[in-house]
Design a protein around this motif. Structure first.
Motif, mmCIF file in Angstrom:
data_model
loop_
_atom_site.group_PDB
_atom_site.id
_atom_site.type_symbol
_atom_site.label_atom_id
_atom_site.label_comp_id
_atom_site.label_asym_id
_atom_site.label_seq_id
_atom_site.Cartn_x
_atom_site.Cartn_y
_atom_site.Cartn_z
ATOM 1 N N VAL A 64 0.990 -1.142 -0.331
ATOM 2 C CA VAL A 64 0.077 0.067 -0.105
ATOM 3 C C VAL A 64 0.593 0.977 0.168
ATOM 4 O O VAL A 64 0.374 2.256 -0.349
ATOM 5 N N PRO A 65 1.427 1.212 0.739
ATOM 6 C CA PRO A 65 2.477 2.772 0.891
ATOM 7 C C PRO A 65 3.546 2.815 -0.301
ATOM 8 O O PRO A 65 3.874 3.901 -1.291
ATOM 9 N N LEU A 66 3.598 1.531 -1.252
ATOM 10 C CA LEU A 66 4.635 1.813 -2.509
ATOM 11 C C LEU A 66 3.957 2.492 -3.571
ATOM 12 O O LEU A 66 4.178 3.075 -4.120
ATOM 13 N N VAL A 67 3.231 1.666 -3.674
ATOM 14 C CA VAL A 67 1.477 1.701 -4.346
ATOM 15 C C VAL A 67 1.225 3.503 -4.668
ATOM 16 O O VAL A 67 1.027 4.071 -5.161
ATOM 17 N N VAL A 68 1.307 4.156 -2.531
ATOM 18 C CA VAL A 68 0.762 5.976 -3.289
ATOM 19 C C VAL A 68 2.310 6.552 -3.545
ATOM 20 O O VAL A 68 2.013 7.341 -4.155
ATOM 21 N N VAL A 69 2.727 5.638 -3.403
ATOM 22 C CA VAL A 69 4.354 6.724 -3.916
ATOM 23 C C VAL A 69 4.165 7.125 -5.461
ATOM 24 O O VAL A 69 4.394 7.947 -5.693
ATOM 25 N N VAL A 70 3.788 5.737 -6.155
ATOM 26 C CA VAL A 70 4.202 5.701 -7.515
ATOM 27 C C VAL A 70 2.948 6.438 -7.829
ATOM 28 O O VAL A 70 3.147 7.456 -9.092
ATOM 29 N N ALA A 71 1.605 6.689 -7.412
ATOM 30 C CA ALA A 71 0.235 7.664 -7.568
ATOM 31 C C ALA A 71 1.363 8.770 -7.595
ATOM 32 O O ALA A 71 0.953 9.699 -8.314
ATOM 33 N N VAL A 116 -6.842 8.838 -3.295
ATOM 34 C CA VAL A 116 -7.724 7.922 -3.879
ATOM 35 C C VAL A 116 -6.748 6.353 -4.460
ATOM 36 O O VAL A 116 -7.665 4.985 -3.532
ATOM 37 N N ALA A 117 -5.934 6.432 -3.984
ATOM 38 C CA ALA A 117 -4.814 5.552 -4.375
ATOM 39 C C ALA A 117 -4.861 4.477 -3.280
ATOM 40 O O ALA A 117 -4.786 3.406 -3.658
ATOM 41 N N ALA A 118 -4.306 5.331 -1.856
ATOM 42 C CA ALA A 118 -4.479 4.290 -0.413
ATOM 43 C C ALA A 118 -5.821 4.171 -0.282
ATOM 44 O O ALA A 118 -5.721 2.720 0.363
ATOM 45 N N ALA A 119 -7.151 4.850 -0.857
ATOM 46 C CA ALA A 119 -8.023 4.115 -0.923
ATOM 47 C C ALA A 119 -8.380 2.675 -1.476
ATOM 48 O O ALA A 119 -8.753 1.631 -0.685
ATOM 49 N N VAL A 120 -7.859 2.316 -2.113
ATOM 50 C CA VAL A 120 -8.480 2.030 -3.348
ATOM 51 C C VAL A 120 -7.039 0.713 -3.108
ATOM 52 O O VAL A 120 -7.857 -0.795 -3.695
ATOM 53 N N ALA A 121 -6.324 0.750 -2.856
ATOM 54 C CA ALA A 121 -4.877 -0.204 -2.638
ATOM 55 C C ALA A 121 -5.349 -0.880 -1.036
ATOM 56 O O ALA A 121 -5.574 -2.081 -1.025
ATOM 57 N N LEU A 122 -6.396 0.425 -0.138
ATOM 58 C CA LEU A 122 -6.788 -0.737 1.376
ATOM 59 C C LEU A 122 -7.617 -1.410 1.194
ATOM 60 O O LEU A 122 -7.752 -2.969 1.879
ATOM 61 N N LEU A 123 -8.600 -1.162 -0.343
ATOM 62 C CA LEU A 123 -9.670 -1.686 0.197
ATOM 63 C C LEU A 123 -9.429 -2.847 -0.761
ATOM 64 O O LEU A 123 -10.122 -4.656 -0.257
ATOM 65 N N ILE A 124 -8.382 -3.485 -1.637
ATOM 66 C CA ILE A 124 -7.862 -4.717 -2.011
ATOM 67 C C ILE A 124 -7.032 -5.422 -0.889
ATOM 68 O O ILE A 124 -7.492 -6.941 -0.401
ATOM 69 N N ALA A 125 -6.217 -4.704 0.083
ATOM 70 C CA ALA A 125 -5.539 -5.740 0.952
ATOM 71 C C ALA A 125 -6.526 -5.907 1.951
ATOM 72 O O ALA A 125 -6.006 -6.679 3.173
ATOM 73 N N VAL A 163 -6.494 5.408 -9.126
ATOM 74 C CA VAL A 163 -7.582 4.141 -9.362
ATOM 75 C C VAL A 163 -6.677 3.394 -10.220
ATOM 76 O O VAL A 163 -6.765 2.175 -9.940
ATOM 77 N N ALA A 164 -6.145 3.915 -11.285
ATOM 78 C CA ALA A 164 -5.175 3.611 -12.326
ATOM 79 C C ALA A 164 -3.819 2.754 -11.970
ATOM 80 O O ALA A 164 -3.545 1.594 -12.493
ATOM 81 N N VAL A 165 -3.624 3.181 -10.752
ATOM 82 C CA VAL A 165 -2.042 2.969 -10.745
ATOM 83 C C VAL A 165 -2.680 1.732 -9.438
ATOM 84 O O VAL A 165 -1.785 1.169 -9.327
ATOM 85 N N ALA A 166 -3.259 2.638 -8.241
ATOM 86 C CA ALA A 166 -3.704 1.465 -7.306
ATOM 87 C C ALA A 166 -3.829 -0.395 -7.779
ATOM 88 O O ALA A 166 -3.575 -0.745 -6.941
ATOM 89 N N TRP A 167 -4.840 0.456 -8.778
ATOM 90 C CA TRP A 167 -6.145 -1.231 -8.671
ATOM 91 C C TRP A 167 -5.008 -2.674 -9.295
ATOM 92 O O TRP A 167 -4.805 -3.404 -8.247
ATOM 93 N N PRO A 168 -3.994 -2.014 -10.390
ATOM 94 C CA PRO A 168 -3.516 -3.512 -10.780
ATOM 95 C C PRO A 168 -2.018 -3.719 -10.196
ATOM 96 O O PRO A 168 -1.833 -4.358 -9.670
ATOM 97 N N LEU A 169 -1.212 -2.500 -9.284
ATOM 98 C CA LEU A 169 0.186 -3.227 -8.816
ATOM 99 C C LEU A 169 -1.128 -3.775 -7.401
ATOM 100 O O LEU A 169 -0.067 -4.598 -6.957
ATOM 101 N N THR A 170 -1.668 -3.015 -7.014
ATOM 102 C CA THR A 170 -1.870 -4.291 -5.472
ATOM 103 C C THR A 170 -2.453 -5.180 -5.787
ATOM 104 O O THR A 170 -2.118 -6.418 -4.982
ATOM 105 N N VAL A 171 -2.880 -5.599 -7.225
ATOM 106 C CA VAL A 171 -3.544 -7.201 -6.990
ATOM 107 C C VAL A 171 -2.205 -7.568 -7.741
ATOM 108 O O VAL A 171 -1.929 -9.180 -7.114
ATOM 109 N N ALA A 172 -0.939 -6.977 -8.624
ATOM 110 C CA ALA A 172 -0.078 -8.084 -8.768
ATOM 111 C C ALA A 172 0.852 -8.086 -7.930
ATOM 112 O O ALA A 172 1.411 -8.932 -7.133
ATOM 113 N N ALA A 173 0.610 -7.470 -6.180
ATOM 114 C CA ALA A 173 1.909 -7.593 -5.284
ATOM 115 C C ALA A 173 1.656 -8.611 -4.181
ATOM 116 O O ALA A 173 1.922 -8.939 -3.846
#
Length: 209
Positions: A64-71, A116-125, A163-173
């Motif tokens: 999640v924090p890495l996804v936020v940095v990328v976003a 939004v990136a944090a929220a989406v990543a947290l929703l998946i995690a 959304v575009a950054v967080a969704w695929p990256l968090t799933v790939a994690a």
């Protein structure tokens, strides 16, 4: 770049903010400026809740924090390409927040993309934490228009980026589950990554609660 197709909506929101009691405006301003700290707390909770779960869930929580940095980095690159001045500079409106200076670009909204990136990543995690994070992200995004530092389209673009950054990256994690399982076997680092209950599978999608 100058884009004012939603300037009327922006003016309506900022005029409404001027007619709102000062304490409420100050509360919104404080939340808008510092509300991202809420997501930092939720990230820590996600990590803690993932410690007894399988390795795939821990991998998503750690991402999640890495996804936020990328976003943030992606959004900042887009921002530098468009060079849109802040609406309070272009429209000369009175705003709750002091208007950022010239060259502090507006499109897309960094705060919104991060939230939004944090929220989406947290929703998946961790679904339970994610449903806490989503309304916080929505409120923070809206607050950026309320305090006058962004057009509505800046915020909407930030949502898309997040959304575009967080969704695929968090799933790939989830694919990092084997690496997490190895770290769990480390004498020094193992406690940071937790250990799954006996009989818990280490691969596959993490359970969502």
């Amino acid at each position: 770049m100058t884009s004012q197709f939603d300037a009327g909506l922006y003016r309506w929101v900022t005029d409404l903010a001027q007619r709102t009691p000062g304490p409420l405006d100050e509360t919104v301003r404080f939340f808008s400026d510092y509300g991202l700290a809420v997501f930092a707390v939720l990230m820590l909770v996600a990590w803690w809740r993932a410690r007894p779960a399988n390795a795939a869930r821990m991998a998503t929580a750690l991402s999640v924090p890495l996804v936020v940095v990328v976003a943030y980095l992606v959004n900042d690159v887009i921002k530098s390409l468009f060079d849109e001045q802040r609406p309070c500079q272009t429209l000369h409106t009175v705003t709750v927040e002091t208007c950022p200076g010239l060259g502090d670009w507006s499109f897309p909204s960094n705060h919104t993309a991060i939230a939004v990136a944090a929220a989406v990543a947290l929703l998946i995690a961790d679904r339970r934490l994610g449903w806490t994070a989503v309304p916080v992200a929505v409120l923070l995004a809206a607050s950026r228009v309320w305090i006058g530092v962004h057009y509505p389209h800046d915020v909407l673009a930030g949502v898309v980026v997040g959304v575009a950054v967080a969704w695929p990256l968090t799933v790939a994690a989830r694919r990092a589950a084997p690496a997490v399982e190895q770290l769990r076997g480390s004498r020094r680092l193992g406690p940071l990554f937790g250990r799954a209950p006996a009989g818990t599978a280490t691969g596959g999608a993490p359970p969502l609660r």
